[in-house]
Design a protein around this motif. Sequence first.
Motif, PDB file in Angstrom:
ATOM      1  N   SER A  47       0.493  -1.125  -0.042  1.00 54.71           N
ATOM      2  CA  SER A  47       0.164   0.255  -0.241  1.00 54.71           C
ATOM      3  C   SER A  47       0.517   1.144   0.549  1.00 54.71           C
ATOM      4  CB  SER A  47      -0.764  -0.189   1.623  1.00 54.71           C
ATOM      5  OG  SER A  47      -2.313   1.645   0.771  1.00 54.71           O
ATOM      6  N   GLY A  67      -5.290   9.360  15.833  1.00 57.35           N
ATOM      7  CA  GLY A  67      -4.999  10.760  15.643  1.00 57.35           C
ATOM      8  C   GLY A  67      -5.089  11.491  16.720  1.00 57.35           C
ATOM      9  N   ARG A 119      -8.474   3.864   6.959  1.00 60.82           N
ATOM     10  CA  ARG A 119      -8.439   5.133   7.920  1.00 60.82           C
ATOM     11  C   ARG A 119      -7.278   5.284   7.872  1.00 60.82           C
ATOM     12  NH1 ARG A 119      -9.689   4.484  13.737  1.00 60.82           N
ATOM     13  NH2 ARG A 119     -11.845   4.101  13.546  1.00 60.82           N
ATOM     14  N   LYS A 120      -6.836   7.026   8.804  1.00 63.20           N
ATOM     15  CA  LYS A 120      -5.205   7.554   8.873  1.00 63.20           C
ATOM     16  C   LYS A 120      -4.559   6.604   9.340  1.00 63.20           C
ATOM     17  CE  LYS A 120      -5.531  11.481   5.993  1.00 63.20           C
ATOM     18  NZ  LYS A 120      -5.602  12.836   5.919  1.00 63.20           N
ATOM     19  N   SER A 166      -0.703   6.146  11.475  1.00 59.36           N
ATOM     20  CA  SER A 166       0.350   6.964  12.016  1.00 59.36           C
ATOM     21  C   SER A 166       1.593   5.823  12.201  1.00 59.36           C
ATOM     22  CB  SER A 166       0.767   8.252  12.662  1.00 59.36           C
ATOM     23  OG  SER A 166      -0.409   9.177  11.668  1.00 59.36           O
ATOM     24  N   THR A 209       2.510   9.188   7.976  1.00 64.37           N
ATOM     25  CA  THR A 209       1.502   9.006   8.032  1.00 64.37           C
ATOM     26  C   THR A 209       0.804   8.393   6.274  1.00 64.37           C
ATOM     27  OG1 THR A 209       0.392  10.983   9.379  1.00 64.37           O
ATOM     28  CG2 THR A 209      -0.919   9.974   8.156  1.00 64.37           C
ATOM     29  N   TRP A 210       0.655   6.736   7.357  1.00 63.23           N
ATOM     30  CA  TRP A 210      -0.018   6.103   5.703  1.00 63.23           C
ATOM     31  C   TRP A 210      -1.779   6.875   5.682  1.00 63.23           C
ATOM     32  CZ3 TRP A 210      -2.971   1.320   6.346  1.00 63.23           C
ATOM     33  CH2 TRP A 210      -3.276   0.137   5.758  1.00 63.23           C
ATOM     34  N   ASP A 211      -1.632   6.686   4.691  1.00 61.41           N
ATOM     35  CA  ASP A 211      -3.350   7.204   4.171  1.00 61.41           C
ATOM     36  C   ASP A 211      -3.905   6.511   2.832  1.00 61.41           C
ATOM     37  OD1 ASP A 211      -5.655   8.015   3.116  1.00 61.41           O
ATOM     38  OD2 ASP A 211      -5.551  10.351   3.294  1.00 61.41           O
ATOM     39  N   ALA A 227      -5.637   5.866   1.312  1.00 56.51           N
ATOM     40  CA  ALA A 227      -6.704   6.205   0.140  1.00 56.51           C
ATOM     41  C   ALA A 227      -5.365   7.358  -1.193  1.00 56.51           C
ATOM     42  CB  ALA A 227      -7.814   6.939   0.663  1.00 56.51           C
ATOM     43  N   GLN A 228      -4.902   7.635  -0.342  1.00 53.39           N
ATOM     44  CA  GLN A 228      -4.097   7.632  -1.564  1.00 53.39           C
ATOM     45  C   GLN A 228      -2.561   6.208  -1.765  1.00 53.39           C
ATOM     46  OE1 GLN A 228      -2.763  11.360  -0.122  1.00 53.39           O
ATOM     47  NE2 GLN A 228      -3.484  12.192  -1.561  1.00 53.39           N
ATOM     48  N   SER A 229      -2.392   5.802  -2.536  1.00 51.01           N
ATOM     49  CA  SER A 229      -1.226   5.127  -2.225  1.00 51.01           C
ATOM     50  C   SER A 229      -0.029   5.554  -2.681  1.00 51.01           C
ATOM     51  CB  SER A 229      -1.364   3.739  -2.603  1.00 51.01           C
ATOM     52  OG  SER A 229      -1.992   3.379  -3.900  1.00 51.01           O
ATOM     53  N   GLU A 230       1.235   5.939  -1.949  1.00 50.78           N
ATOM     54  CA  GLU A 230       2.317   5.909  -2.459  1.00 50.78           C
ATOM     55  C   GLU A 230       3.149   5.818  -3.672  1.00 50.78           C
ATOM     56  OE1 GLU A 230       5.767   8.160   0.159  1.00 50.78           O
ATOM     57  OE2 GLU A 230       3.212   8.294   0.036  1.00 50.78           O
TER      58      GLU A 230
END
Lengths: 392, 505, 205
Positions: B52, B137, B216-217, B219, B282-284, B286-289
Amino acid sequence: MLTKNKTNLIEYIVKIIPMAIMMWIIYFFTIDPHNGLATAASWIYGLYLCCLYALMLFTKRTALYRRIFFISFALMFFPTFIINLIETRGRMGLSEADIVNTETPFCHIVIPITVIQAALSKTIIFPARLSGHYASIYSMLTIWLATSIVLGRGWCSWVCFYGGWEEGTSRLSKKKRLNIDKPPEQLRTFNYAMLLFLVLVSGVTVSSIYCEWFCPFKLVTEYSEITDFKSYLATIIFICAFFGLVVVMPFLTKKRFQCSIFCPFGAFQSIVDYISIYRVSIDTDKCKKCGKCISICPTLSMTEACYKETGHPLRSCTKCGECIDSCQAGAISYDFNHRKRARKESSNPFMILLSPSILLPFSAFIFSVIISSSFAPSTIKLAMMALSGGIK
Amino acid sequence: MKKVRNIITVLLAVVAAASIPYFFINQESIISYLQRVFPLKVDERYTGGDISAEFIDPYGDDNGDGSLSYPAYEQWSTEGTLDLLKFTIHKPVTDGKWTSLRVFQQLDLCLAGFSNPLSGAAGFSNPVINIYIDIDGSAGGSTKTAKSRAELVSFSPLAPWDFVVSINGFSQKADLSSFDGSYHSSVMVYSSPSENSIYIRLPLEKNGLLPIMDGRKVSYYVVVGAYSQLAQGNFMNIKTRGSSRLRPRVFDYLSPDGVDQHKMLSSWNETSRSYAELKPVTWDPAQSESNSIANEELEKLKNLAEKELQSQPSKKLGEISQENLKGTALLIEYFNYSYFKEAESEADKILSEEPENAIALAYKGSITAMNGGKASSVIDSVNLVQKAYEIFDKTEEVAVTDEEKLTLYMNRGNVSKSIPESVFLKSLSGAKDFERAAQIFQTMDGENSSKAASALINAGECYIRAGKNTAAEVCFIKASSISSLSAADRYKLALRGFIQTAPSN
Amino acid sequence: MFSAFITGLSTGLYCVTTCLPLILPFSLSEDRSQAGRIRSILLFMAGRLVGYVTVGIILGQLGAFAVSYLNPHTAIILKRISYPVAGIILLAAGLLYGFPHLKFCSVYKKIYKPEISAAVLGIVTAFSLCPPFFAAAARAFGEQSTISGGMYFFIFFLGTSVWFLPLFGAGYLNRVIKPLRIISRTAMILIGGYYLIFMGILGSF
């Protein structure tokens, strides 16, 4: 008109051609010119292969010498395979870390189970290397494809490194203690059911469940480490499957029991066999209907209907040649696939080179030579080291 | 009609029989062709799930706030065992295969060096790694370390951690616990020394980590310290004269983008007696790196690489002979400008006088292997390549100085890289050769660091041929941390996604 | 609503491989006429439809109350339970058709009705929670209304059903290749046994 003796002599001379080619192939693929002991071992193995092929070619007893090769191959395969595992990962057991690292060797039995999934989603449901290893996914797939085109189910008698176990155990006893020459259809088709079951359920669970629970050959390759109740149970199943299907049943029935009734890869190869070049034919006119081939066939591929009507054994025939050797009427022979009736062998001694009875053992033995050469010489080396003062 | 069919069948059978040996000889090229037209991958349920996000940490920053150095004992002699290079987050897996966990999330840690001098059960013994996870968070959690007075850091109040995984090499199970101590369990630790990687799988069932699955995000704080059995939290205290008691015992820390690790780890405050405060990555989901590079940047790098190639000098045979070079220098000059025949005769000349000249031997090996590539029959070429390796073996025995070793490693590496892998299986040893060469280059000064980078890239390419992708990545990350890269290498790294931008000038 | 159809259509192949081991041996091994076979497949589909629509309605209803997510853990447990249930049905059917001479099977014979069983199988299949199902479930949940939740799953059902059409021809295949029936019967027992023992009983460990 040539006399019979003269024809025989010319035939012998002509047969030197395939012999010479085979010797070249054995030299090229077997001999290791690198260092002392390994070179000696590879020469021993190369000469052994040459002798076997020569005997196969000149005595026409293909099945006997194939059997000797096949049993010795199975016995020589596993020490090197296991030592290879121990060298690369330190132990024979398969741990979860090896699975995460996809370091499980890819075995041909998994091919039918993974191939549909691979075609649909381009993923392999088996944790093996993709390439760059002798037992990687691409390597096994290409070998399987090449072998299937030439030999079809002949894989099971010439290439498979497991089959020799049963070939051996089924020959241990002289008496047939349990007769399954004419098995009920449920038994004869059981491996097809295994194949259907494994393909469907593996597709649903996205896991090669055969390796997880049912493989009879874990004992001589690798096993998963016992960490919990499930792996404990699996190990019990593996041990029972090996001794039950590979040792006890072949011993009692004198058949390759696991190969013909259980192995899903065998069933798969029977289906693939339609595209192969060769098959076995029966001359229904010559045949004396003695039924000896039914009792000798190691894979339950002969039925009465075969020699009375169809003129071919069933598709599960592994082209081992046992029936050809044993048929006193000489009615059974290797033939090309998709030919309606058995044809008379040409009397021209030069044409004999192009007959299936020379071409099939020749092509098949090339596979045997190349695939066994990656394992057998190092086992011989190991044996030599053991004899000369213990393994370091 | 029937006859024609028979003839075709016989012909087919003969062709098939004849092509079997050729199939095995050319198996590798068939495989590489297949890999291109029909790429397969192993199902991610075995390997830990789809990737991810990947966070890359610079190479060579394993000195904490800039002043820490490894203990002087012998077991710390392997470089980079505390240097985190990459932190990989996988998508959660709901039906894991061939594993005791069925619902899990895998995290990978890739280090620059890997060794196990003290025979740790998990396959490594130097680092102790804590991964602090914040799933909600700024709500709930702790800003203090799991064990007080262990790492000597504090965490951002914007992302107080909820769970911590403490990993060391002496147990195959890492501890997973919640910040308030209400939850304790163990997590399997896997390692792959050949890939320099440690893997852990977080169970997501039966604990408070389940919310990770809803996308969810999350960290993460990843801190790496030196393992010491007696120290608090196993974080070794490295004392140096005059250093503060508040200096973090953290050798490497996964710093978020735009944050300087040295600055952050030295942000403790003597007067208020507060520890250095860390910021998380932070791993989000929704936006894969993505590590892909913009097309125009790639184009720029490509042009630079081409320009560099064109500007490379070429010399005529006459020019070289006029240069008054002698012995090995002349040999090298011939070889570098691709006059291999002349190089071979020069090498033979040197060897007849001085049979143990390592440099001449190394080049002789390369040339022998090249002749193998040109040989007309397969047998000849196999024999020549094997002979080349015999020459290299001899070179290894006589090579003493760095220069000689370097020549051997580069020559042998290049041969290993260019011969078919399925026949010779040399890629792995080739990669090792290039890595050793890079090490020697790095100990030299000046422009040699760019040579080290290209040796590392070669090593990485060898690893890929041998199927060791992570080991290859380590090489590429190391190479991309080197500042003076040649344009060609920069382009190669950019193609693989390790460099995002072209140099500005 | 179109998205539901597309979701079903695009991911239906996965669904087919999920349901195939249930429906294929079933449709091949029954000793009945072509019409009867088609009827049992239709019943299976009806079972699926009922299962799906029920799920849709319940989820829609739940969604109307709760704005939070469907607990993934509960879904996993549901999936685990659906395997042994399907396993028992397959085993019962396989043993009954495969070895009718076995005595204990006559007990099943009294209770067992192929039509009912096919429908039950369909419902169970609907509950075998595969990724496309999750996708649809999440959407139905997002609708947050009873009617549109049910509608969503109805259309999802239509999308996946396209892939089931070739099954209606399975009966012809049966007549051409006799042994296939024996094979699929044996396979049905094997699959049933596997679902029950390895995924049901051992799966709960």
